[in-house]
Write an enzyme that holds these catalytic residues in place. Structure first.
Site, short mmCIF file in Angstrom:
data_model
loop_
_atom_site.label_atom_id
_atom_site.label_comp_id
_atom_site.label_asym_id
_atom_site.label_seq_id
_atom_site.Cartn_x
_atom_site.Cartn_y
_atom_site.Cartn_z
CG ASN A 130 -13.07 1.85 -2.93
OD1 ASN A 130 -14.18 1.70 -3.44
ND2 ASN A 130 -12.44 3.01 -2.91
CG HIS A 136 -8.58 3.55 -8.43
ND1 HIS A 136 -8.91 4.76 -7.87
CD2 HIS A 136 -7.68 3.81 -9.41
CE1 HIS A 136 -8.23 5.72 -8.47
NE2 HIS A 136 -7.48 5.17 -9.42
CB SER A 164 -7.52 -1.87 -9.07
OG SER A 164 -6.63 -1.64 -10.14
CG ASP A 178 -6.82 5.20 -4.89
OD1 ASP A 178 -7.87 4.67 -4.53
OD2 ASP A 178 -6.77 6.30 -5.49
#
Length: 200
Positions: A115, A117, A149, A158
């Protein structure tokens, strides 16, 4: 004469997205060119998402999985695992996916879900820290820089290992909207660069 690798099947990706799907579209367009992989499936929790439409126009298989299709979260989690397994997916990319993945999915694809961020993790991460909330917090703190990130997804928001980062300076004139624009561009570029490096 074929090259030695011409008959080697490309890695298979799944993209999970909830919204307009601009990042999903960019990944699909790069797949097979700068990214040596195939997008095997696009899943959305939003039946009207742009991501699904982008996938359909590119001939990529799509699936709507949500609390509407599967009201029981455990059944939804199992359906996600089954769909990814059936598509023979080797890496799952979250591209603006606004739902937390279930434990079965995270277990079946441990270390294989990535993912982005909109900050330099671990700064400004954690539950509730997403989108404009992140940019507002950065500005409220007077931070000189922020960024993007790419990280592994785990059960905690996260908290997974960071794979790549890009720094975005905070300008004195920035507001949430201007900072969002630059960070989103950095996020998309960083993710595409990481995928291109990972699959080559």
């Amino acid at each position: 004469m074929t090259s030695p690798t011409s008959d080697v099947p490309r890695a298979r990706l799944a993209i999970l997205a909830s919204g307009t799907g601009s990042t999903a579209a960019a990944i699909m367009d790069a797949a097979g060119t700068t990214i040596d992989a195939t997008v095997a499936l696009v899943i959305s929790n939003n039946s009207g998402s742009g991501a699904l439409e982008h996938a359909r126009t590119r001939g990529v298989p799509t699936l709507h999985l949500s609390g509407v299709t599967h009201p029981d979260p455990d059944v939804l989690d199992s359906a996600m695992v089954e769909a990814l397994a059936d598509a023979r997916v080797e890496l799952v990319v979250l591209a603006g996916y606004m739902k937390k993945l279930g434990p079965r999915t995270l277990d079946a694809f441990s270390g294989l879900v990535v993912n982005t961020h909109p900050a330099l993790l671990p700064a400004y991460g954690g539950q509730g820290m997403y989108g404009d909330r992140v940019h507002a917090a950065v500005l409220a703190d007077g931070a000189p820089q922020t960024g993007a990130s790419v990280h592994i997804v785990t059960a905690e928001y996260d908290a997974g290992p960071v794979l790549a980062q890009a720094v975005v300076p905070v300008e004195p004139s920035d507001d949430v909207a201007s900072l969002r624009t630059r960070v989103q561009a950095a996020e998309k570029s960083l993710l595409l660069d990481w995928l291109a490096t990972h699959f080559r």
